[in-house]
Design a protein around this motif. Structure first.
Motif, PDB file in Angstrom:
ATOM      1  N   ASN A   1       0.737  -1.282   0.381  1.00 38.19           N
ATOM      2  CA  ASN A   1      -0.195  -0.102  -0.302  1.00 38.19           C
ATOM      3  C   ASN A   1       0.715   1.165   0.066  1.00 38.19           C
ATOM      4  O   ASN A   1       0.960   2.395  -0.983  1.00 38.19           O
ATOM      5  CB  ASN A   1      -0.891  -0.107   1.280  1.00 38.19           C
ATOM      6  N   LYS A   2       1.958   1.497   0.679  1.00 35.90           N
ATOM      7  CA  LYS A   2       2.874   2.280   1.337  1.00 35.90           C
ATOM      8  C   LYS A   2       3.612   2.637   0.027  1.00 35.90           C
ATOM      9  O   LYS A   2       4.067   3.886  -0.750  1.00 35.90           O
ATOM     10  CB  LYS A   2       3.731   2.477   1.854  1.00 35.90           C
ATOM     11  N   MET A   3       4.246   1.229  -1.049  1.00 34.64           N
ATOM     12  CA  MET A   3       4.747   1.690  -2.257  1.00 34.64           C
ATOM     13  C   MET A   3       4.059   1.659  -3.406  1.00 34.64           C
ATOM     14  O   MET A   3       4.294   2.186  -4.728  1.00 34.64           O
ATOM     15  CB  MET A   3       5.591   0.456  -2.244  1.00 34.64           C
ATOM     16  N   GLY A   4       3.130   2.027  -3.331  1.00 35.29           N
ATOM     17  CA  GLY A   4       1.500   1.701  -4.359  1.00 35.29           C
ATOM     18  C   GLY A   4       2.265   0.542  -5.094  1.00 35.29           C
ATOM     19  O   GLY A   4       2.150   1.273  -6.453  1.00 35.29           O
ATOM     20  N   LYS A   5       2.043  -0.655  -4.778  1.00 33.64           N
ATOM     21  CA  LYS A   5       2.355  -1.530  -5.784  1.00 33.64           C
ATOM     22  C   LYS A   5       1.599  -2.804  -5.396  1.00 33.64           C
ATOM     23  O   LYS A   5       0.992  -2.840  -4.232  1.00 33.64           O
ATOM     24  CB  LYS A   5       4.349  -2.351  -5.841  1.00 33.64           C
ATOM     25  N   SER A   6       1.661  -3.531  -5.665  1.00 33.46           N
ATOM     26  CA  SER A   6       0.942  -4.682  -5.612  1.00 33.46           C
ATOM     27  C   SER A   6       1.613  -5.881  -4.344  1.00 33.46           C
ATOM     28  O   SER A   6       2.708  -5.514  -4.336  1.00 33.46           O
ATOM     29  CB  SER A   6       0.277  -6.025  -6.613  1.00 33.46           C
ATOM     30  N   TYR A   7       0.617  -6.395  -4.092  1.00 37.31           N
ATOM     31  CA  TYR A   7       1.459  -7.389  -2.611  1.00 37.31           C
ATOM     32  C   TYR A   7       2.417  -8.902  -3.497  1.00 37.31           C
ATOM     33  O   TYR A   7       3.191  -8.964  -3.449  1.00 37.31           O
ATOM     34  CB  TYR A   7       0.382  -8.091  -2.528  1.00 37.31           C
ATOM     35  N   PRO A   8       1.657  -9.143  -4.869  1.00 34.91           N
ATOM     36  CA  PRO A   8       1.950 -10.018  -5.018  1.00 34.91           C
ATOM     37  C   PRO A   8       4.379  -9.498  -5.857  1.00 34.91           C
ATOM     38  O   PRO A   8       4.985 -10.283  -5.578  1.00 34.91           O
ATOM     39  CB  PRO A   8       1.705 -10.523  -6.892  1.00 34.91           C
ATOM     40  N   THR A   9       3.929  -7.969  -6.677  1.00 38.51           N
ATOM     41  CA  THR A   9       4.966  -7.485  -6.238  1.00 38.51           C
ATOM     42  C   THR A   9       6.395  -7.336  -5.673  1.00 38.51           C
ATOM     43  O   THR A   9       7.388  -7.676  -5.649  1.00 38.51           O
ATOM     44  CB  THR A   9       5.338  -6.193  -7.007  1.00 38.51           C
ATOM     45  N   VAL A  10       5.540  -7.354  -4.090  1.00 39.61           N
ATOM     46  CA  VAL A  10       6.679  -6.761  -2.866  1.00 39.61           C
ATOM     47  C   VAL A  10       6.503  -8.153  -2.760  1.00 39.61           C
ATOM     48  O   VAL A  10       7.555  -8.192  -1.754  1.00 39.61           O
ATOM     49  CB  VAL A  10       5.156  -6.137  -1.953  1.00 39.61           C
ATOM     50  N   ARG A  11       6.208  -9.043  -2.404  1.00 38.63           N
ATOM     51  CA  ARG A  11       6.194 -10.407  -2.230  1.00 38.63           C
ATOM     52  C   ARG A  11       7.133 -11.111  -3.059  1.00 38.63           C
ATOM     53  O   ARG A  11       8.324 -11.791  -2.405  1.00 38.63           O
ATOM     54  CB  ARG A  11       5.273 -11.728  -2.467  1.00 38.63           C
ATOM     55  N   ASN A  12       7.238 -10.830  -4.335  1.00 40.18           N
ATOM     56  CA  ASN A  12       9.213 -11.129  -5.360  1.00 40.18           C
ATOM     57  C   ASN A  12       9.863 -10.685  -4.825  1.00 40.18           C
ATOM     58  O   ASN A  12      11.264 -11.334  -4.946  1.00 40.18           O
ATOM     59  CB  ASN A  12       8.206 -10.447  -6.687  1.00 40.18           C
ATOM     60  N   LYS A  13       9.858  -9.310  -3.828  1.00 39.31           N
ATOM     61  CA  LYS A  13      11.491  -8.334  -3.555  1.00 39.31           C
ATOM     62  C   LYS A  13      11.887  -9.614  -2.097  1.00 39.31           C
ATOM     63  O   LYS A  13      12.584  -9.475  -2.539  1.00 39.31           O
ATOM     64  CB  LYS A  13      10.459  -6.982  -3.934  1.00 39.31           C
ATOM     65  N   LEU A  14      10.952  -9.815  -1.425  1.00 37.47           N
ATOM     66  CA  LEU A  14      11.156  -9.926  -0.646  1.00 37.47           C
ATOM     67  C   LEU A  14      11.659 -11.518  -0.995  1.00 37.47           C
ATOM     68  O   LEU A  14      12.987 -11.934   0.222  1.00 37.47           O
ATOM     69  CB  LEU A  14       9.936 -10.302   0.342  1.00 37.47           C
ATOM     70  N   ASP A  15      10.909 -12.444  -1.836  1.00 34.73           N
ATOM     71  CA  ASP A  15      11.881 -14.351  -2.109  1.00 34.73           C
ATOM     72  C   ASP A  15      13.153 -13.428  -2.712  1.00 34.73           C
ATOM     73  O   ASP A  15      13.854 -14.253  -2.273  1.00 34.73           O
ATOM     74  CB  ASP A  15      10.684 -14.595  -2.664  1.00 34.73           C
ATOM     75  N   GLU A  16      13.111 -12.767  -3.241  1.00 33.44           N
ATOM     76  CA  GLU A  16      14.581 -11.904  -3.987  1.00 33.44           C
ATOM     77  C   GLU A  16      15.866 -11.734  -2.977  1.00 33.44           C
ATOM     78  O   GLU A  16      16.821 -12.193  -2.994  1.00 33.44           O
ATOM     79  CB  GLU A  16      14.448 -11.452  -5.114  1.00 33.44           C
ATOM     80  N   LEU A  17      14.662 -11.242  -2.104  1.00 35.88           N
ATOM     81  CA  LEU A  17      16.170 -10.994  -0.978  1.00 35.88           C
ATOM     82  C   LEU A  17      16.852 -11.645   0.397  1.00 35.88           C
ATOM     83  O   LEU A  17      18.146 -12.235   0.312  1.00 35.88           O
ATOM     84  CB  LEU A  17      15.609  -9.875  -0.255  1.00 35.88           C
ATOM     85  N   ILE A  18      15.280 -13.129   0.032  1.00 36.04           N
ATOM     86  CA  ILE A  18      15.950 -13.856   1.100  1.00 36.04           C
ATOM     87  C   ILE A  18      16.401 -14.422   0.275  1.00 36.04           C
ATOM     88  O   ILE A  18      18.038 -15.133   0.681  1.00 36.04           O
ATOM     89  CB  ILE A  18      14.417 -14.633   0.742  1.00 36.04           C
ATOM     90  N   ASP A  19      16.780 -14.579  -0.624  1.00 36.46           N
ATOM     91  CA  ASP A  19      17.971 -15.186  -1.938  1.00 36.46           C
ATOM     92  C   ASP A  19      18.967 -15.440  -1.969  1.00 36.46           C
ATOM     93  O   ASP A  19      20.269 -16.162  -1.689  1.00 36.46           O
ATOM     94  CB  ASP A  19      17.390 -15.843  -3.105  1.00 36.46           C
ATOM     95  N   LYS A  20      19.189 -13.832  -2.119  1.00 38.15           N
ATOM     96  CA  LYS A  20      20.440 -13.665  -2.214  1.00 38.15           C
ATOM     97  C   LYS A  20      20.980 -13.259  -1.000  1.00 38.15           C
ATOM     98  O   LYS A  20      22.286 -13.631  -0.791  1.00 38.15           O
ATOM     99  CB  LYS A  20      20.222 -11.905  -2.306  1.00 38.15           C
ATOM    100  N   ILE A  21      20.432 -13.024   0.457  1.00 36.48           N
ATOM    101  CA  ILE A  21      21.089 -12.814   1.861  1.00 36.48           C
ATOM    102  C   ILE A  21      21.813 -14.946   2.212  1.00 36.48           C
ATOM    103  O   ILE A  21      23.047 -14.969   2.552  1.00 36.48           O
ATOM    104  CB  ILE A  21      19.907 -12.675   2.870  1.00 36.48           C
ATOM    105  N   LYS A  22      20.460 -15.745   1.677  1.00 36.35           N
ATOM    106  CA  LYS A  22      21.089 -17.319   1.592  1.00 36.35           C
ATOM    107  C   LYS A  22      22.460 -17.463   0.584  1.00 36.35           C
ATOM    108  O   LYS A  22      23.365 -17.950   1.987  1.00 36.35           O
ATOM    109  CB  LYS A  22      20.587 -17.766   0.935  1.00 36.35           C
ATOM    110  N   LEU A  23      22.403 -17.036  -0.409  1.00 30.89           N
ATOM    111  CA  LEU A  23      23.894 -16.683  -0.989  1.00 30.89           C
ATOM    112  C   LEU A  23      25.057 -16.535  -0.485  1.00 30.89           C
ATOM    113  O   LEU A  23      26.053 -17.255  -0.295  1.00 30.89           O
ATOM    114  CB  LEU A  23      23.564 -16.128  -2.117  1.00 30.89           C
ATOM    115  N   LEU A  24      24.971 -15.132   0.378  1.00 26.07           N
ATOM    116  CA  LEU A  24      26.076 -14.787   0.823  1.00 26.07           C
ATOM    117  C   LEU A  24      25.743 -15.527   2.404  1.00 26.07           C
ATOM    118  O   LEU A  24      27.173 -14.840   2.575  1.00 26.07           O
ATOM    119  CB  LEU A  24      25.263 -12.969   0.890  1.00 26.07           C
ATOM    120  N   LYS A  25      25.119 -15.312   2.446  1.00 25.94           N
ATOM    121  CA  LYS A  25      25.161 -16.203   3.587  1.00 25.94           C
ATOM    122  C   LYS A  25      26.132 -17.220   4.286  1.00 25.94           C
ATOM    123  O   LYS A  25      27.139 -17.413   4.866  1.00 25.94           O
ATOM    124  CB  LYS A  25      24.235 -16.106   4.779  1.00 25.94           C
ATOM    125  N   ASP A  26      26.556 -18.098   2.931  1.00 26.26           N
ATOM    126  CA  ASP A  26      27.596 -19.322   2.906  1.00 26.26           C
ATOM    127  C   ASP A  26      28.735 -18.521   2.481  1.00 26.26           C
ATOM    128  O   ASP A  26      28.494 -18.001   1.954  1.00 26.26           O
ATOM    129  CB  ASP A  26      26.794 -20.455   2.224  1.00 26.26           C
TER     130      ASP A  26
END
Length: 88
Positions: free
Chosen positions: A63-88
């Protein structure tokens, strides 16, 4: 000013080699790794900060970003994947 993550000459990952105290001017030299959060791009850091401030509500963020829920969810999923790679 953006914290440099990569060398401007060769694009290799940068490391911190000196810390300085503004109060007493003590310096500590060595090779220090960056905290995982600082390895993320500024927009990714901002996303995580907003996620925390919104108590983990992707609906509120969308709501704050003016984007759809799936768009924000996809961004979070991308960040989770990136953090998993950086963590290793």
């Amino acid at each position: 000013m953006k914290f440099p993550l990569h060398c401007p000459a060769c694009n290799h990952e940068m490391t911190v080699v000196k810390l300085h105290c503004e109060s007493c001017h003590t310096e500590v030299a060595g090779k220090f790794g960056l905290p995982l959060f600082l390895k993320l791009e500024p927009d990714e850091q901002d996303f995580i900060m907003q996620f925390l401030l919104d108590s983990g509500s992707l609906k509120e963020m969308a709501n704050k970003m003016g984007k759809s829920y799936p768009t924000v969810r996809n961004k979070l999923d991308e960040l989770i994947d990136k953090i998993k790679l950086l963590k290793d």
